[in-house]
Structures are given as structure tokens and as C-alpha cells.
Write a protein that holds these residues in place. Structure first.
Motif, PDB file in Angstrom:
ATOM      1  N   ARG A   1       0.843  -1.116   0.155  1.00  0.00           N
ATOM      2  CA  ARG A   1      -0.038   0.017  -0.025  1.00  0.00           C
ATOM      3  C   ARG A   1       0.860   1.126  -0.022  1.00  0.00           C
ATOM      4  N   ARG A   2       2.084   1.089   0.648  1.00  0.00           N
ATOM      5  CA  ARG A   2       2.888   2.346   0.897  1.00  0.00           C
ATOM      6  C   ARG A   2       4.133   2.525  -0.006  1.00  0.00           C
ATOM      7  N   ASN A   3       4.077   1.398  -0.998  1.00  0.00           N
ATOM      8  CA  ASN A   3       5.246   1.294  -1.980  1.00  0.00           C
ATOM      9  C   ASN A   3       6.598   0.981  -1.292  1.00  0.00           C
ATOM     10  N   ILE A   4       6.325   0.292  -0.365  1.00  0.00           N
ATOM     11  CA  ILE A   4       7.792  -0.024   0.582  1.00  0.00           C
ATOM     12  C   ILE A   4       8.068  -1.463   0.156  1.00  0.00           C
ATOM     13  N   PRO A   5       8.899  -1.997  -0.339  1.00  0.00           N
ATOM     14  CA  PRO A   5       9.272  -3.513  -0.770  1.00  0.00           C
ATOM     15  C   PRO A   5       9.405  -4.201   0.770  1.00  0.00           C
ATOM     16  N   VAL A   6       8.750  -5.195   0.655  1.00  0.00           N
ATOM     17  CA  VAL A   6       8.823  -6.156   1.763  1.00  0.00           C
ATOM     18  C   VAL A   6       9.585  -7.497   1.733  1.00  0.00           C
ATOM     19  N   ALA A   7      10.448  -7.918   2.548  1.00  0.00           N
ATOM     20  CA  ALA A   7      11.109  -9.102   2.315  1.00  0.00           C
ATOM     21  C   ALA A   7      10.307 -10.127   3.519  1.00  0.00           C
TER      22      ALA A   7
END
Ligand SMILES: O=c1ccn([C@@H]2O[C@H](COP(=O)(O)OP(=O)(O)O[C@H]3O[C@H](CO)[C@@H](O)[C@H](O)[C@H]3O)[C@@H](O)[C@H]2O)c(=O)[nH]1
Length: 460
Positions: A129-135
Motif C-alpha cells: 500500500r505504501r510502496n515499500i518493498p517487503v522481505a
């Protein structure tokens, strides 16, 4: 929020790490963060825990580039977690996402990257939603990931639901990367009468593919087939970087002196003959019944074997019951203890972190799984890697392991001259070598960690 030392939050690359709230998850996440900041000094990591967990870990040693931030205590207390797992796991899925997002808004620096425990399925949605990549960090063996990820195969092949007592020995050969596994060896929540934990666990997997990558705390060489199979299945990278245990602390000081550690059990260990002590720990929060603890105490006493036993809240009572051939403590520095030259065996509940610590230390294992992934890890220890023996008990009947059986197996296991023991110790040393190689220069875990960092370098 605790201060972050020298790193300027405005110019630093900012990673937010959010572990599932449990010792077996917080530890590997913290160890990953330490590995990352060791190799990338410009990283600033905000480590997000509940206020209760901040109380448990806030005083632990960490580099200044890792700082803590808290969300309110929106979960049932850790102290009651084992008693009502359904409520606890359910709340980690429904209650943590919103306060986590509010926290992101309050942070003093924009977030470049999120590392979230796979069990916190909402984190991927927040990131997207916030355009932050997640590992997504998976803190159990890759095999367990494959079983859960492909759970519908068990259903479609008529292997779920199943009655453990009747069908536990049936084998399944269609789970990607797993040649053959007994139904009894798949995580125990698959055959519990109450299916709610299973439903909660299965709910996390559809979100995994929405992450940018998957991090495994396993080592490629320990589970090559399943890791290869999963790599083929996912379009994003999978990095195995294990063991996610604090081996980097050992390099700095492997001193066992009491003065330095202020722990009396190191004094006692220092005075024992090499490889003579059995270390016993059933993890950080699960318990067996008082009756089983009593049987263990009687069995240890009758065996005459030297032991160090972590019995948490029961330590004082059980020390009296056991006599003075061994020591009962409420907590210890486990990896250091396992690496102590006097320790020659590890009786474990087969938690993944404990198992990796035992392998790293090169210590043969007595496997005593209690629940969840521990059943699968037992299979790896005893059947696949051949570094341990079963504590012979019939988990299916729920019967106690009796003191007589305990005394017998412990005595045999710690007989350093016996042929079987020599063989199991040889295998344990072989696997120790595999582990040490993986984290050395050019080793699979070290290379994978560098690849992970270089692959995300465009955003951090
Ligand atoms: O006296 C002690 C006892 C334990 N530990 C540490 O506590 C952690 C325990 O982790 P683990 O062995 O994984 O056991 P659990 O706490 O039971 O972990 C839960 O989480 C694991 C990872 O998901 C799962 O594999 C387990 O089945 C699940 O019970 C390890 O790092 C130990 O070193 C100590 O430091 N001192």
C-alpha cells in the motif's frame, strides 16, 4: 523511541524489521539485523516490538545502528501465550497491522524497506500500500514452508484431515522438494482436533508471493531439494542465510569465565570433564506437564549423567528433586553453553533455533518434540541428518516418557565409548562443518546475504 547512536536517520538507509512476538522469532530477526548492519554500516534499522517485548529485550546488547520502536500491547501477554495459542496467533494477524502503520507514520525517517516475519501476513499489504518493498522472513525449516504452502495437496490427495493414531505412518511423496514424509512428521497443528491454529497458519501463505523476496533462516546444504523446488516455484528470489543464531558474538569472546558472564553455571561447566554434560532445554515458552518434568528429574538423577537443565520457572523445585549431579537453571546463554567443551549432548524440543544452535556447536541431539514444526525438525535430526536419537516416546498416545526410559536413553547417549554414540558424534561434527562453511567467505549463506543486500541496494 531509543536513540540510534551515530547514524543520522535523515541520510541513512532505513529498514524496519518486525518480528512475530516470540523468542524463537525475535532472536533470528535480531540476528539477521546484526548481520546486515555489520556488513552495511550505513543502515539504520528500526526494530518493532510490542511494549511487552521491549521489556524483555530492551536491555540486550545491540549495535547503535539498531534501535527499538514499540507498538502498544495489543496482544494477549507472552506469559499466557502457550496456554491459548489460538487467541494469540489470531491477534497477531488482526491486531498488530494498524498500530504498526500508525508507527510508520510517526518515524523520523522515511522507510526504504521492511523485513517482516512471514507469520505477520498483514505486513506485505502495508508495504504494498505504501510502496515499500517487503522481505518475508521464514523462521522455520524450508520443508515446513513447503508443507504449509502446499497444504491443499494434502487435502486433494485425501491426506487431510487425518487421524494421527490411525494414519500417522502413511507416507506422502508429492510435496515439492520432500521425497517422502510420514503424516506423523508434518507439523502437529495439521492433526489437532481443533483446526483453528491450522486455519490461521494457512491464512498467511497467500500473501507471501506479494512480498519482494523470501528469506530462509535455513542453510541451503541442509535442505537442498526443497529449497531448489521452492526457488523454481517463486518468481522472486529466495535467500537462505542461516543459521540465524548469534555466532558472530562468539567470535568476539568465547570466554566461559564467571567474572565476565556473571553466570554461575559456567563455573560449574568449567569444572566438568570434556563432553560429559547433557544440556537440556525445551525452548522458550512451551511446557510439558509437571508430571513429565518430574519424570525427567527422576530420570536424570537415576542416570548418574552430568547435566545442565533449563527448567524456567521450575528450576528451584527441580534442582532439589534432581540432586547435585547436575545443575538446573531458569535460563542460560544457550549458544555459549552448547559450545562449551564440557557439553557433549543436547536434549531439545526441536525448536528450529535450538536445533541450528546444536548443529553449529556440533553436539549430538536427543529429540523430544512437543508440537508444531518440531515434529518435522525431529525427522530431519534423526532420519535425514542422522545427528540425533529419538527420546523414545509415543507422542500419539500422549503417554509420558517415564524416568526409567529417560535414565536408560540418557546413559546410553552419553556413553562416549559406545559405537552408536561415536557414529552420531561423527555425523554431528560433519554437519557442524557444513554450517561453518556456509557462513565462511564463499559459503552459501554468506553469499546469499550479500546477494540479498546487493539486490535491494537500489532501494536502501
Ligand atoms: O535458556 C535458554 C533457552 C532458550 N534460549 C533461546 O531461545 C530460543 C528458543 O528458540 P527455539 O529453539 O526456536 O524454540 P521456541 O522458543 O519454542 O520457538 C518457537 O519458534 C521456533 C521458530 O519459529 C519454532 O521452530 C518452534 O517450534 C517454536 O516453538 C533460542 O534462540 C535459544 O537460544 C536461550 O537463550 N536460553
Amino acid at each position: 523511541m531509543a536513540p540510534a547512536g551515530r547514524i543520522d536517520p535523515i541520510t541513512a538507509s532505513h529498514v524496519v524489521a518486525v518480528p512475530y512476538p516470540g523468542r524463537g522469532h525475535v532472536n533470528p530477526m535480531m540476528n539477521l539485523c546484526k548481520l546486515l548492519t555489520n556488513s552495511q554500516p550505513h543502515l539504520l534499522i528500526t526494530f518493532v516490538v510490542t511494549e511487552e517485548w521491549f521489556g524483555f529485550i530492551g536491555s540486550e546488547e545491540k549495535p547503535p545502528s539498531i534501535r527499538f520502536a514499540t507498538i502498544p500491547n495489543v496482544l494477549p501477554s507472552e506469559l499466557a501465550r502457550a496456554a491459548d495459542m489460538v487467541s494469540f496467533v489470531g491477534a497477531t494477524q488482526t491486531e498488530m497491522g494498524e498500530p504498526f502503520e500508525r508507527l510508520l507514520d510517526r518515524l523520523d525517517a522515511p522507510v526504504n524497506f521492511i523485513i517482516a516475519d512471514t507469520f505477520l501476513n498483514w505486513a506485505v499489504e502495508v508495504g504494498n500500500r505504501r510502496n515499500i518493498p517487503v522481505a518475508s522472513l521464514w523462521p522455520m525449516p524450508a520443508s515446513v514452508f513447503s508443507v504449509f504452502y502446499h497444504f491443499d495437496l494434502l487435502v486433494r490427495n485425501g491426506h487431510h484431515p487425518f487421524e494421527l493414531y490411525e494414519r500417522g505412518d502413511e507416507r506422502v511423496d508429492y510435496i515439492p522438494g520432500i521425497a517422502s514424509i510420514r503424516l506423523a512428521d508434518i507439523p502437529t497443528i495439521a492433526h489437532m482436533k481443533d483446526q483453528r491454529l491450522l486455519q490461521l497458519a494457512c491464512r498467511i501463505f497467500p500473501n507471501v508471493s506479494k512480498a519482494q523476496c523470501l528469506l530462509f533462516t535455513s542453510i541451503f546444504e541442509l535442505e537442498p531439494h526443497v529449497i531448489k523446488a521452492l526457488k523454481q516455484e517463486f518468481s522472486f528470489p529466495i535467500y537462505t542465510f542461516g543459521p540465524a543464531i548469534p555466532y558472530f558474538n562468539l567470535k568476539q569472546s568465547i570466554s566461559f569465565s564467571t567474572n565476565q558472564n556473571n553466570h554461575h553455571y559456567f563455573d560449574w561447566l568449567n569444572s566438568q570433564p570434556p563432553s560429559s554434560v547433557l544440556y537440556i532445554s525445551l525452548g522458550s515458552f512451551l511446557s510439558v506437564s509437571n508430571a513429565q518434568m518430574d519424570e525427567i528429574a527422576d530420570g536424570l538423577r537415576d542416570s548418574g549423567v552430568r547435566f545442565l537443565w533449563v527448567a524456567r520457572g521450575e528450576a528451584t523445585r527441580l534442582q532439589e528433586k534432581c540432586g547435585d549431579v547436575g545443575r538446573v537453571v531458569s535460563w542460560c546463554e544457550q549458544l555459549k553453553v552448547l559450545c562449551h567443551p564440557s557439553v557433549g549432548g543436547f536434549w531439545t524440543h526441536c525448536g528450529w533455533n535450538s536445533t541450528m544452535e546444536g548443529i553449529f556447536a556440533g553436539v549430538p541431539i536427543i529429540a523430544f518434540p512437543i508440537m508444531m514444526d518440531q515434529a518435522t525438525i525431529r525427522k530431519h535430526i534423526v532420519e535425514d541428518w542422522k545427528i540425533g536419537w529419538d527420546a523414545k516416546r509415543d507422542v500419539r498416545s500422549g503417554e509420558l516418557l517415564r524416568s526409567r526410559q529417560i535414565a536408560e536413553i540418557v546413559k546410553k547417549f552419553m556413553d562416549l565409548e559406545s559405537v552408536e554414540r561415536i557414529e552420531i558424534a561423527r555425523r554431528a561434527k560433519e554437519l557442524q562443518e557444513v554450517t561453518r562453511r556456509a557462513i565462511s567467505d564463499g559459503g552459501s549463506s554468506k553469499v546469499n546475504l550479500s546477494s540479498f543486500l546487493s539486490d535491494i541496494s537500489s532501494v536502501i
